[in-house]
Structures are given as structure tokens and as C-alpha cells.
Design a protein around this motif. Structure first.
Motif, short mmCIF file in Angstrom:
data_model
loop_
_atom_site.label_atom_id
_atom_site.label_comp_id
_atom_site.label_asym_id
_atom_site.label_seq_id
_atom_site.Cartn_x
_atom_site.Cartn_y
_atom_site.Cartn_z
N ARG A 241 15.53 43.34 11.03
CA ARG A 241 14.16 42.82 10.88
C ARG A 241 13.18 43.98 11.06
O ARG A 241 12.92 44.43 12.16
N GLY A 242 12.61 44.42 9.96
CA GLY A 242 11.76 45.61 10.00
C GLY A 242 10.31 45.33 10.29
O GLY A 242 9.41 45.83 9.60
N CYS A 243 10.05 44.51 11.29
CA CYS A 243 8.68 44.23 11.70
C CYS A 243 8.62 44.35 13.22
O CYS A 243 9.37 43.66 13.92
N SER A 244 7.74 45.21 13.71
CA SER A 244 7.69 45.50 15.15
C SER A 244 6.46 44.92 15.83
O SER A 244 6.19 45.22 16.99
N LEU A 245 5.72 44.07 15.13
CA LEU A 245 4.45 43.58 15.67
C LEU A 245 4.61 42.62 16.84
O LEU A 245 3.66 42.39 17.59
N ASP A 246 5.80 42.05 16.98
CA ASP A 246 6.04 41.10 18.07
C ASP A 246 6.81 41.73 19.22
O ASP A 246 7.31 41.03 20.11
N GLY A 247 6.94 43.04 19.21
CA GLY A 247 7.61 43.74 20.30
C GLY A 247 9.12 43.75 20.17
O GLY A 247 9.69 43.31 19.21
#
Length: 341
Positions: free
Chosen positions: A335-341
Motif C-alpha cells: 500500500r503506497g500511501c503513507s498519509l495515515d502513518g
């Protein structure tokens, strides 16, 4: 519209020979073109856990091998599960809860029985080959107002999307210490999506993407509550349908078709207390693909940030990006999304 569950048992048996010859084992692919085993008698031989429950589809455990015999040949499937191609666990189950709006801005639309009202984005018939095929199992982070998100022409076909996500459906209940979905229960999810898609005119791929995001297709998913009670496959707004009740403590196994259908209906058509996908799509006030991405933000957080950026606001910041990727083929890639930590 074909009824998925009605032909599950026949295709399980017909899939045996194909999987034996390939030397692999995994959840039967019910939508594959079957091999004819009409002359064979087949039976499942399931491994048992310490509690006596059949172990169904959890990576690293045994699955239910099939033995098919016709008096001349005896065919047995390998009992080892196919291991995921990647070493990480697939991402599913919204961990911050949903805050669907209590009151839609479209006051003439009731919270229950919702339908997509804009003919440009409403879907009133079922087409299982309605996309580009399987797409690509990869992740791209998308932010902004939805205009740079993937167009519908890049969405995968429902048939491919459902098949590619079945591996997760067969194993997703394990993280909740519940019995995993069996074949008929996965069939019930298929039936429910197709029926409710026609009722609500919500694209069946969009419904499936939300199910995979919220529960991984676990029919016995627990109810979450981070200020709003979210039960069922789609973790809807205080609905009634669940096979793992936080109110009575009752866990249903198997989970009946009618309960599965009501879970999908409450998430798609709304509940007495909040909006479903149909109302959220209508509230987006868009007539193109951005309606779906805005709807995901509304479904998850109840509102879009004042900036219009779908990655901002409360709840899960990557939610709209996750759904966009599921619609274009993401299943198990990191999952290449880091906005949720």
C-alpha cells in the motif's frame, strides 16, 4: 443475471481436474471455464482446527483438498495453499471507522432505498466484463479533487476484480479470530452485490471495492465504533444486518444469504441513520468519475475537506486513493500511501 451460489457446487467439482493437473491448490475459481467431471464422484477432505472448524484458506494452513474418483481414476488435489506472491499481508479493514453523513443535502432522497439519480453515472444492468480486464496489482497514491484519479475506462472488469479478491475473502476473517468464509458465503457476497447494484444503480465494482476496503469480504466482520457504529461487510452507518452482533453477541456460521444481502444493501442504499454509497454519489453533485471518488470521502468521513482535497479531513486520509487503486487492480501489492502513518 446469473446466480453465483446456484452453480458453486458443480463448478467446485469441475475445477478439481484442472487444479490437479496444474499441481496447485487454492480456493476454487468458481468463475473459470470448468472441466467436465460428470463421470467422477468428488468429496472434500478438510483439515480441522483444534476447535473442530474446517480451516479454510488462511495462508500457511491446509485448505480443503478434493478427491475425485470414477472407478478407474482417483484424483487428489495438493493440500498446500498457494502462498501470496508478496511477503506482506494485503491491506483491508478500515481501522479508523466511518462517519457517513446523517443527512444528505438531497432532502428528497431517503436514507434508505437510495438510488443513483444521475443517468450519466447510474448503472442499471449487470455486465461482468465491463472493464479493461484484470488491471495491474500495484498502488499509486492519488490526492486532490479527483480529477487526476483514474478514469472509469481504466477500471478493471467485475469478473476479474471478484476473482482476484477471492483469495482475501477466503482468509480475511482470520484476523478477527472468526471462521473464514466458505464457498457458499463468498457466493452470497457475489449474489448480493449483483442484486443491490441493480436496486441502487451503483456500479457493482464500486460496491465490491468498498467491501474489500472495509472488511476484506469477511461475512463475520465485527462491528467497529469510533463514534459511529459501523456493522457488516461495508461497515455502514448503524445498520441492522450483521453475522457478528455487537448487541447480542451472536455469531452466525454459516452467514445466511439474506443477511449478506442486507449488509450490502445497507452500505449501498443507506440506513435509517445515515447515507449509503448511492446517496454519497448523489451528494457529490458530479456527473463523471469524480463522483465516485468524492463519494468515498463522504462515506468514510461524512464531508469533503474545504480545500476539496480528498486526502484531507478526518478518518482515513488514503481512503479515496485506496478505492481508486482497488478499481484498477490493486489486491496484494504494498500500500503506497503513507498519509495515515
Amino acid at each position: 443475471m446469473a446466480n453465483y451460489q446456484s452453480f458453486v457446487s458443480a463448478l467446485v467439482f469441475r475445477a478439481c481436474l484442472q487444479q490437479v493437473q496444474a499441481g496447485i491448490m487454492g480456493p476454487p475459481n468458481f468463475l473459470e471455464q470448468p472441466r467436465d467431471l460428470s463421470s467422477f464422484t468428488c468429496r472434500a477432505e478438510c483439515s480441522k482446527s483444534s476447535t473442530g472448524q474446517a480451516i479454510l484458506g488462511h495462508p500457511g494452513t491446509s485448505f480443503c483438498p478434493y478427491v475425485c474418483e470414477n472407478g478407474v481414476q482417483s484424483l487428489r488435489l495438493n493440500t498446500e495453499m498457494i502462498q501470496p506472491a508478496s511477503s506482506h499481508d494485503p491491506y483491508f479493514s478500515n481501522r479508523k471507522g466511518n462517519f457517513q453523513s446523517k443527512h444528505t443535502s438531497y432532502e428528497h432522497i431517503l436514507a434508505t432505498g437510495g438510488q443513483v439519480s444521475n443517468g450519466a453515472i447510474a448503472v442499471s444492468s449487470i455486465n461482468n466484463t465491463d472493464g479493461v480486464g484484470a488491471g495491474k496489482d500495484s498502488y499509486t497514491q492519488y490526492c486532490g479533487d479527483g480529477s487526476e484519479f483514474p478514469p472509469r475506462s481504466a477500471w478493471v472488469s467485475f469478473e476479474n476484480m471478484f476473482n482476484d479478491n477471492k483469495q482475501i475473502m477466503f482468509s480475511s476473517c482470520s484476523q478477527y479470530s472468526q471462521a473464514n468464509d466458505d464457498g457458499p458465503e463468498v457466493g452470497s457476497i457475489y449474489n448480493a452485490i449483483q442484486q443491490v447494484a441493480v436496486e441502487t444503480k451503483v456500479d457493482h465494482r464500486f460496491i465490491l471495492a468498498i467491501i474489500m476496503q472495509e472488511s476484506g469480504g469477511c461475512v463475520r466482520v465485527p462491528t467497529s465504533n469510533y463514534g459511529v457504529r459501523n456493522p457488516g461487510l461495508m461497515q455502514d452507518h448503524n445498520g441492522n444486518a450483521t453475522c457478528n452482533s455487537d448487541i447480542t453477541g451472536v455469531v452466525q456460521n454459516p452467514c445466511p444469504q439474506d443477511v449478506v444481502t442486507r449488509m450490502v444493501r445497507e452500505g449501498s442504499a443507506g440506513t435509517n441513520d445515515g447515507d449509503g454509497l448511492a446517496q454519497c454519489i448523489n451528494e457529490s453533485d458530479k456527473d463523471d468519475v469524480t463522483a465516485f471518488y468524492i463519494a468515498t470521502r463522504l462515506y468514510n468521513s461524512g464531508a469533503v475537506d474545504g480545500s476539496g482535497d480528498l486526502c484531507k479531513g478526518i478518518a482515513t486520509h488514503c481512503y479515496s486513493s485506496d478505492i481508486a487503486n482497488r478499481l484498477t487492480g490493486w489486491v496484494e501489492a504494498p500500500r503506497g500511501c503513507s498519509l495515515d502513518g
